[in-house]
Design an enzyme around this catalytic site. Structure first.
Site, PDB file in Angstrom:
ATOM      1  N   LEU A   5       0.859  -1.177   0.000  1.00 21.45           N
ATOM      2  CA  LEU A   5       0.000   0.000   0.000  1.00 21.45           C
ATOM      3  C   LEU A   5       0.895   1.226   0.000  1.00 21.45           C
ATOM      4  O   LEU A   5       1.795   1.346   0.836  1.00 21.45           O
ATOM      5  CB  LEU A   5      -0.916   0.005   1.225  1.00 21.45           C
ATOM      6  CG  LEU A   5      -1.977   1.124   1.265  1.00 21.45           C
ATOM      7  CD1 LEU A   5      -3.218   0.652   1.998  1.00 21.45           C
ATOM      8  CD2 LEU A   5      -1.446   2.400   1.932  1.00 21.45           C
ATOM      9  N   ILE A   6       0.646   2.123  -0.935  1.00 21.63           N
ATOM     10  CA  ILE A   6       1.472   3.325  -1.097  1.00 21.63           C
ATOM     11  C   ILE A   6       0.559   4.540  -1.042  1.00 21.63           C
ATOM     12  O   ILE A   6      -0.462   4.601  -1.736  1.00 21.63           O
ATOM     13  CB  ILE A   6       2.233   3.307  -2.436  1.00 21.63           C
ATOM     14  CG1 ILE A   6       3.013   2.005  -2.605  1.00 21.63           C
ATOM     15  CG2 ILE A   6       3.165   4.514  -2.543  1.00 21.63           C
ATOM     16  CD1 ILE A   6       3.524   1.762  -4.014  1.00 21.63           C
ATOM     17  N   SER A  10      -0.383  10.153  -6.714  1.00 20.55           N
ATOM     18  CA  SER A  10      -0.899  10.890  -7.871  1.00 20.55           C
ATOM     19  C   SER A  10       0.207  11.425  -8.768  1.00 20.55           C
ATOM     20  O   SER A  10      -0.020  11.666  -9.965  1.00 20.55           O
ATOM     21  CB  SER A  10      -1.800  12.041  -7.409  1.00 20.55           C
ATOM     22  OG  SER A  10      -1.059  12.968  -6.632  1.00 20.55           O
ATOM     23  N   GLY A  12       4.905  12.279  -8.952  1.00 18.48           N
ATOM     24  CA  GLY A  12       6.231  12.277  -8.340  1.00 18.48           C
ATOM     25  C   GLY A  12       6.689  10.937  -7.807  1.00 18.48           C
ATOM     26  O   GLY A  12       6.530   9.899  -8.451  1.00 18.48           O
ATOM     27  N   ILE A  13       7.260  10.966  -6.615  1.00 24.35           N
ATOM     28  CA  ILE A  13       7.850   9.769  -6.014  1.00 24.35           C
ATOM     29  C   ILE A  13       6.801   8.684  -5.804  1.00 24.35           C
ATOM     30  O   ILE A  13       7.052   7.497  -6.066  1.00 24.35           O
ATOM     31  CB  ILE A  13       8.532  10.135  -4.685  1.00 24.35           C
ATOM     32  CG1 ILE A  13       9.761  11.012  -4.936  1.00 24.35           C
ATOM     33  CG2 ILE A  13       8.929   8.876  -3.908  1.00 24.35           C
ATOM     34  CD1 ILE A  13      10.371  11.615  -3.678  1.00 24.35           C
ATOM     35  N   GLY A  14       5.617   9.064  -5.348  1.00 23.56           N
ATOM     36  CA  GLY A  14       4.572   8.084  -5.101  1.00 23.56           C
ATOM     37  C   GLY A  14       4.139   7.357  -6.357  1.00 23.56           C
ATOM     38  O   GLY A  14       3.977   6.123  -6.361  1.00 23.56           O
ATOM     39  N   SER A 137      13.028  12.985   4.553  1.00 22.53           N
ATOM     40  CA  SER A 137      13.774  13.933   3.731  1.00 22.53           C
ATOM     41  C   SER A 137      15.101  14.233   4.407  1.00 22.53           C
ATOM     42  O   SER A 137      15.250  14.044   5.619  1.00 22.53           O
ATOM     43  CB  SER A 137      12.969  15.228   3.576  1.00 22.53           C
ATOM     44  OG  SER A 137      13.732  16.248   2.964  1.00 22.53           O
ATOM     45  N   TYR A 150       8.240  22.632   7.123  1.00 24.01           N
ATOM     46  CA  TYR A 150       8.423  21.326   6.476  1.00 24.01           C
ATOM     47  C   TYR A 150       9.427  20.482   7.257  1.00 24.01           C
ATOM     48  O   TYR A 150       9.180  19.291   7.526  1.00 24.01           O
ATOM     49  CB  TYR A 150       8.910  21.544   5.044  1.00 24.01           C
ATOM     50  CG  TYR A 150       9.143  20.275   4.264  1.00 24.01           C
ATOM     51  CD1 TYR A 150       8.079  19.510   3.799  1.00 24.01           C
ATOM     52  CD2 TYR A 150      10.439  19.847   3.971  1.00 24.01           C
ATOM     53  CE1 TYR A 150       8.288  18.355   3.070  1.00 24.01           C
ATOM     54  CE2 TYR A 150      10.656  18.686   3.238  1.00 24.01           C
ATOM     55  CZ  TYR A 150       9.586  17.949   2.793  1.00 24.01           C
ATOM     56  OH  TYR A 150       9.807  16.790   2.065  1.00 24.01           O
TER      57      TYR A 150
END
Length: 292
Positions: A5-6, A10, A12-14, A137, A150
């Site tokens: 499960l990720i 939508s 980029g990285i995902g 990150s 962030y």
């Protein structure tokens, strides 16, 4: 067949991570807030005949997370790998950034991860196996203006991941933290735009990101690392990813806190000179424009 499960798939990285796992013959549950906008992703799944199911899930919502994950577990009994990738970025000085931006960043990047872990972990613990990969990150170790909000969310994610790893290892559940540097994503490109702050740091970091993105690092590099971690038997906790990730971390470690603050508080010329001498990046945006 292994299942994963990720979150936040939508773009980029995902998105690249979902494709990487699908191509590696996993059954992939790719979650996102707005599946109706994933037309290109759906076409990619169809073209490559990948076993990827796109599901609607908002990690900011208890009800949405529980509903989505409970439905998956009801039908498929187990999730072997959880990749907590969903994240947002809000940048600006501490003085100028709105309170709702601080809250939104923490809600998604920290509490969103905790929600997903709460929903998946009981079944993993019962099965005595599993892997939880949290995408943090380099900013989870390095706090620089204008990324204070962030960084705060990623510092928190690093801390809870480290505690979680201690708790679940006796149940044969691995925890890994992925720490990307500057990756060619929409988030990085947004930071590369100067937002005209009253503080100089926004323009400086915009220039740093802009210079780095001139030789972009693809999000597929991070996706491949996430898949590698899932496939491995390694208990290594932290995984910097990208050509600048470890150098950034080493750079910060080379300075004590006072030197770090002094450097970030330096005048523009001294700041830019250090960046260029250390990383070979010309972060002066006026000169970047001239070169282009």
């Amino acid at each position: 067949m292994k299942t994963v499960l990720i979150t936040g798939t939508s773009k980029g990285i995902g998105l690249e991570t979902a494709l990487a796992f699908g191509r590696a013959d996993y059954k992939v549950f790719a979650t996102m807030r707005n599946p109706e906008n994933a037309t290109a992703f759906k076409q990619k799944i169809k073209d490559e005949s990948l076993d990827i199911i796109i599901s609607k899930m908002d990690v900011d919502s208890d009800a949405s997370v529980h509903q989505c994950i409970d439905a998956i577990l009801h039908e498929h009994s187990s999730i072997d790998v959880l990749v907590n990738n969903a994240g947002i970025e809000r940048h600006g000085s501490v003085e100028e950034l709105k309170m709702e931006d601080f809250k939104a960043t923490m809600e998604t990047n920290y509490f969103g991860v905790v929600r997903c872990i709460h929903s998946v972990l009981p079944e993993m613990r019962k099965n005595q196996k599993g892997c939880i990969i949290n995408v943090a990150s380099v900013a989870g170790h390095i706090s620089s203006s204008p990324l204070g909000a962030y960084s705060a969310s990623k510092f928190a994610l690093e801390a809870v991941s480290e505690a979680l790893a201690q708790e679940v290892k006796p149940f044969n559940i691995r925890v890994a933290i992925v720490e990307p540097g500057i990756i060619n994503t929409q988030m990085a490109n947004d930071i590369a735009v100067d937002d005209k702050s009253i503080y100089p740091h926004s323009k400086r970091f915009a220039g740093l990101f802009s210079a780095s993105l001139q030789t972009p690092t693809s999000p597929t590099l991070v996706a491949d690392k996430i898949l590698e971690i899932a496939e491995s038997m390694s208990w290594k906790l932290r995984h910097p990813v990208g050509p600048d990730a470890q150098p950034f971390l080493d750079w910060r470690k080379s300075m004590n806190d006072e030197k770090w603050v002094d450097w970030n508080a330096a005048n523009d010329d001294d700041w830019y000179e250090v960046v260029e001498n250390t990383f070979g990046l010309n972060a002066r945006q006026d000169e970047q424009i001239i070169k282009l």
